[in-house]
Design an enzyme around this catalytic site. Structure first.
Site, short mmCIF file in Angstrom:
data_model
loop_
_atom_site.label_atom_id
_atom_site.label_comp_id
_atom_site.label_asym_id
_atom_site.label_seq_id
_atom_site.Cartn_x
_atom_site.Cartn_y
_atom_site.Cartn_z
N HIS A 18 0.84 -1.21 0.00
CA HIS A 18 0.00 0.00 0.00
C HIS A 18 0.88 1.26 0.00
O HIS A 18 0.63 2.21 -0.74
CB HIS A 18 -0.91 0.02 1.23
CG HIS A 18 -1.94 -1.06 1.26
ND1 HIS A 18 -2.20 -1.82 2.38
CD2 HIS A 18 -2.79 -1.52 0.30
CE1 HIS A 18 -3.17 -2.68 2.11
NE2 HIS A 18 -3.54 -2.53 0.86
N ARG A 91 -2.49 -6.37 -8.41
CA ARG A 91 -1.45 -7.38 -8.28
C ARG A 91 -1.57 -8.48 -9.32
O ARG A 91 -0.59 -9.05 -9.77
CB ARG A 91 -1.50 -8.04 -6.89
CG ARG A 91 -0.92 -7.18 -5.79
CD ARG A 91 -1.37 -7.64 -4.44
NE ARG A 91 -2.82 -7.48 -4.32
CZ ARG A 91 -3.51 -7.67 -3.21
NH1 ARG A 91 -2.90 -8.06 -2.13
NH2 ARG A 91 -4.81 -7.49 -3.19
N SER A 129 -3.05 -8.03 2.80
CA SER A 129 -3.48 -7.85 4.19
C SER A 129 -3.97 -9.18 4.75
O SER A 129 -3.72 -9.49 5.93
CB SER A 129 -4.61 -6.81 4.26
OG SER A 129 -4.15 -5.57 3.80
P1 ADP Z 1 -10.05 -3.43 -0.24
O1 ADP Z 1 -10.67 -4.09 0.95
O2 ADP Z 1 -10.78 -2.19 -0.66
O3 ADP Z 1 -9.70 -4.33 -1.38
P2 ADP Z 1 -7.26 -3.39 0.60
O4 ADP Z 1 -6.82 -2.67 1.82
O5 ADP Z 1 -7.19 -4.87 0.61
O6 ADP Z 1 -8.72 -2.83 0.34
O7 ADP Z 1 -6.46 -2.86 -0.67
C1 ADP Z 1 -6.52 -1.54 -1.11
C2 ADP Z 1 -5.92 -1.43 -2.51
O8 ADP Z 1 -4.54 -1.74 -2.48
C3 ADP Z 1 -6.54 -2.38 -3.53
O9 ADP Z 1 -6.63 -1.70 -4.78
C4 ADP Z 1 -5.54 -3.50 -3.62
O10 ADP Z 1 -5.59 -4.15 -4.87
C5 ADP Z 1 -4.24 -2.74 -3.45
N1 ADP Z 1 -3.15 -3.58 -2.93
C6 ADP Z 1 -3.16 -4.40 -1.87
N2 ADP Z 1 -1.97 -5.00 -1.69
C7 ADP Z 1 -1.17 -4.54 -2.69
C8 ADP Z 1 0.20 -4.79 -3.08
N3 ADP Z 1 0.97 -5.66 -2.40
N4 ADP Z 1 0.68 -4.15 -4.18
C9 ADP Z 1 -0.13 -3.30 -4.86
N5 ADP Z 1 -1.41 -3.02 -4.56
C10 ADP Z 1 -1.92 -3.63 -3.48
#
Ligand code: ADP
Length: 150
Positions: A18, A91, A129
């Protein structure tokens, strides 16, 4: 006009993946609002306000990054806070399928609300996460995957 992007997510927890999206997003946008979406019916693993503080601690000194929490439609929040863009990370194809439909609905809700996707940096591609919660729950060390100390 100032380009403001909203980076919405559950951030349960906020990860190095993130953080990478935010820092790369700053090359495109003038200002980024990181907003933790929450639903009072849904239980989080990491406390919401604790996570908000941890995220804030990662960006001390950046006056163009704000951290907030919200429990309304993401598109409504963006509209009310002057964000013309949503920032999201991709991803893999699973992310794509999901992100594709939310981007469309968000654009449909607020005409002009564009979602900008950044492809994950390969070194963070495997960080999610969900995996961090799992490792943490079983007593594993997650410090390598998060940009702050728990
Ligand atoms: P949500 O519950 O809205 O999916 P997340 O907190 O899981 O929220 O993720 C927020 C954003 O960050 C999403 O667009 C997700 O695809 C992106 N994301 C999560 N992990 C990574 C990572 N390792 N690299 C790039 N983007 C990521």
């Amino acid at each position: 006009m100032k380009k403001v992007a909203l980076f919405p997510g559950s951030f349960d927890p906020f990860t190095k993946g993130h953080e990478d999206i935010v820092l790369r997003g700053l090359k495109i946008f003038d200002e980024i609002i990181i907003a933790i979406g929450f639903n009072s019916q849904k239980k989080r693993y990491f406390d919401l306000d604790m996570m908000l503080e941890k995220i804030n601690s990662c960006f001390v000194g950046y006056d163009n990054i704000r951290v907030d929490k919200y429990s309304e439609l993401t598109a409504t929040y963006a509209n009310n806070h002057g964000a013309q863009y949503l920032l999201r990370g991709l991803r893999n194809t699973t992310d794509f399928e999901y992100e594709n439909s939310i981007a469309m609905v968000n654009k449909d809700l607020y005409n002009g609300l564009e979602t900008v996707f950044l492809i994950t940096s390969p070194k963070f591609a495997f960080i999610s996460s969900t995996i961090i919660r799992e490792v943490h729950n079983y007593g594993g060390d997650v410090s390598k995957y998060i940009p702050y100390t728990l």
